[in-house]
Design a protein around this motif. Sequence first.
Motif, PDB file in Angstrom:
ATOM      1  N   GLY A   1      -9.275   6.768   8.996  1.00  0.00           N
ATOM      2  CA  GLY A   1     -10.713   6.990   8.912  1.00  0.00           C
ATOM      3  C   GLY A   1     -11.117   7.199   7.467  1.00  0.00           C
ATOM      4  O   GLY A   1     -10.793   6.392   6.588  1.00  0.00           O
ATOM      5  N   ALA A   2     -11.816   8.309   7.194  1.00  0.00           N
ATOM      6  CA  ALA A   2     -12.236   8.616   5.824  1.00  0.00           C
ATOM      7  C   ALA A   2     -11.188   9.404   5.056  1.00  0.00           C
ATOM      8  O   ALA A   2     -11.351   9.653   3.856  1.00  0.00           O
ATOM      9  CB  ALA A   2     -13.551   9.401   5.844  1.00  0.00           C
ATOM     10  N   SER A   3     -10.099   9.806   5.716  1.00  0.00           N
ATOM     11  CA  SER A   3      -9.087  10.656   5.079  1.00  0.00           C
ATOM     12  C   SER A   3      -7.972   9.801   4.487  1.00  0.00           C
ATOM     13  O   SER A   3      -7.329   9.027   5.204  1.00  0.00           O
ATOM     14  CB  SER A   3      -8.493  11.634   6.097  1.00  0.00           C
ATOM     15  N   GLN A   4      -7.732   9.965   3.188  1.00  0.00           N
ATOM     16  CA  GLN A   4      -6.650   9.226   2.540  1.00  0.00           C
ATOM     17  C   GLN A   4      -5.344  10.003   2.711  1.00  0.00           C
ATOM     18  O   GLN A   4      -5.260  11.191   2.421  1.00  0.00           O
ATOM     19  CB  GLN A   4      -6.937   9.005   1.052  1.00  0.00           C
TER      20      GLN A   4
ATOM     21  N   ALA B   1      -0.308   1.003  10.504  1.00  0.00           N
ATOM     22  CA  ALA B   1      -1.378   1.603   9.698  1.00  0.00           C
ATOM     23  C   ALA B   1      -1.533   0.749   8.446  1.00  0.00           C
ATOM     24  O   ALA B   1      -0.964   1.055   7.397  1.00  0.00           O
ATOM     25  CB  ALA B   1      -1.040   3.045   9.326  1.00  0.00           C
ATOM     26  N   PRO B   2      -2.268  -0.361   8.535  1.00  0.00           N
ATOM     27  CA  PRO B   2      -2.341  -1.308   7.428  1.00  0.00           C
ATOM     28  C   PRO B   2      -2.878  -0.661   6.148  1.00  0.00           C
ATOM     29  O   PRO B   2      -3.835   0.114   6.190  1.00  0.00           O
ATOM     30  CB  PRO B   2      -3.306  -2.385   7.940  1.00  0.00           C
ATOM     31  N   PRO B   3      -2.257  -0.942   5.005  1.00  0.00           N
ATOM     32  CA  PRO B   3      -2.741  -0.393   3.741  1.00  0.00           C
ATOM     33  C   PRO B   3      -4.140  -0.893   3.410  1.00  0.00           C
ATOM     34  O   PRO B   3      -4.470  -2.056   3.653  1.00  0.00           O
ATOM     35  CB  PRO B   3      -1.729  -0.920   2.712  1.00  0.00           C
ATOM     36  N   ARG B   4      -4.949   0.007   2.849  1.00  0.00           N
ATOM     37  CA  ARG B   4      -6.249  -0.408   2.348  1.00  0.00           C
ATOM     38  C   ARG B   4      -6.099  -1.065   0.978  1.00  0.00           C
ATOM     39  O   ARG B   4      -6.865  -1.943   0.607  1.00  0.00           O
ATOM     40  CB  ARG B   4      -7.191   0.800   2.250  1.00  0.00           C
ATOM     41  N   ARG B   5      -5.121  -0.590   0.207  1.00  0.00           N
ATOM     42  CA  ARG B   5      -4.792  -1.207  -1.077  1.00  0.00           C
ATOM     43  C   ARG B   5      -3.283  -1.264  -1.205  1.00  0.00           C
ATOM     44  O   ARG B   5      -2.566  -0.471  -0.600  1.00  0.00           O
ATOM     45  CB  ARG B   5      -5.374  -0.395  -2.243  1.00  0.00           C
ATOM     46  N   GLY B   6      -2.800  -2.208  -2.012  1.00  0.00           N
ATOM     47  CA  GLY B   6      -1.371  -2.342  -2.233  1.00  0.00           C
ATOM     48  C   GLY B   6      -0.742  -3.389  -1.333  1.00  0.00           C
ATOM     49  O   GLY B   6      -1.425  -4.041  -0.528  1.00  0.00           O
ATOM     50  N   GLN B   7       0.573  -3.538  -1.476  1.00  0.00           N
ATOM     51  CA  GLN B   7       1.299  -4.573  -0.746  1.00  0.00           C
ATOM     52  C   GLN B   7       2.615  -4.045  -0.202  1.00  0.00           C
ATOM     53  O   GLN B   7       3.243  -3.155  -0.790  1.00  0.00           O
ATOM     54  CB  GLN B   7       1.629  -5.753  -1.679  1.00  0.00           C
ATOM     55  N   VAL B   8       3.038  -4.632   0.908  1.00  0.00           N
ATOM     56  CA  VAL B   8       4.395  -4.462   1.434  1.00  0.00           C
ATOM     57  C   VAL B   8       5.035  -5.841   1.417  1.00  0.00           C
ATOM     58  O   VAL B   8       4.466  -6.797   1.960  1.00  0.00           O
ATOM     59  CB  VAL B   8       4.393  -3.886   2.862  1.00  0.00           C
ATOM     60  N   LEU B   9       6.184  -5.950   0.765  1.00  0.00           N
ATOM     61  CA  LEU B   9       6.873  -7.231   0.662  1.00  0.00           C
ATOM     62  C   LEU B   9       8.263  -7.131   1.260  1.00  0.00           C
ATOM     63  O   LEU B   9       8.978  -6.140   1.056  1.00  0.00           O
ATOM     64  CB  LEU B   9       6.989  -7.681  -0.801  1.00  0.00           C
TER      65      LEU B   9
END
Length: 238
Positions: free
Chosen positions: A17-20, A56-64
Motif C-alpha cells: 500500500g502506502a507503506s514502504q 510482492a513486485p518491486p516498485r523500483r529496482g530489478q530482480v535478475l
Amino acid sequence: MSAPPILEVRGTDVFYGASQILFGIDLAVARGQTMALLGRNGAGKSTTFKAIAGIAPPRRGQVLLSGAPVSGRPPYLVARAGIGYVPEDRQVFPEHTVEDNLVVGAKAGPRGDRHWTTARVYEVFPLLAGMRHRMAGRLSGGEQQMLTIARTLMGNPDILLLDEPSEGLAPIIVRAIGDLIRTLREMGVTILIAEQNMHFCLGVATHATVIDKGQVVYSAGIDELRGNDAILQRYLAV
C-alpha cells in the motif's frame, strides 16, 4: 574474472500500500553458494523473498536470474524461470499423500532438466521414503518442512529460497534441517535462506547478508561475519 551471480536483486523498493518495506535492497548470490539473509523479526527478510518470487513486485529496482530480469512477471513464470520458493508457513496439501505432494511439484527445470525425481528425493530425504503413503496433514512440523523443501526441489529450480526453515521446530529437528541443507550444499544446490536464527545460519551458510529496517547493512563470507562482534551485537543479538 568471477562468474556472474545466478541471482541479483538491484536497488529494490517494495511497498505494501502506502507503506514502504524495502529500501534499495542489493543482493547477489553466486551459483553453489548458501547465502543467509539475516535480520531480526520484521527486518524485511520475507518481503525480500516475496519480491524475488513475484508475490510482492518491486516498485523500483530489478530482480535478475542468470542475468535475465524476472521482476514484474507473475509468480508462476518466476517459478518456471528457475526460482524455487519454500514459504515460512510450509503449505502442504494435507489431504494428499507425501508422494502426491511431490508429484504435484514435479516439473522440468528452465533448461528442460529433471535432475530431481521422486527416486532422488527419497534417496536424499530417507525419512520421506518411509512416509510416502501417509497424508501430509498427519506429518509433524519438521516432516512437513522437509516435504515442502523436497516438493520445491521436484521443480528442478536454479536456486532454492528457504524462508525461516527453522522457525517453530524442536532443536533436534532444527539440527536435522541443518544437516539436510549442508547435504544440499555439498550437492551443489544454490540456496538463499531467510532466518533470524543466527546460530543456525552460522552452521549451514557460506555467505551472509544482514538486513535491518528494510535495508542491507552488511554482506560478507560467513567466517567474516562470525568474527564481527559489532555487527552481531548491533543487528542480530536478541
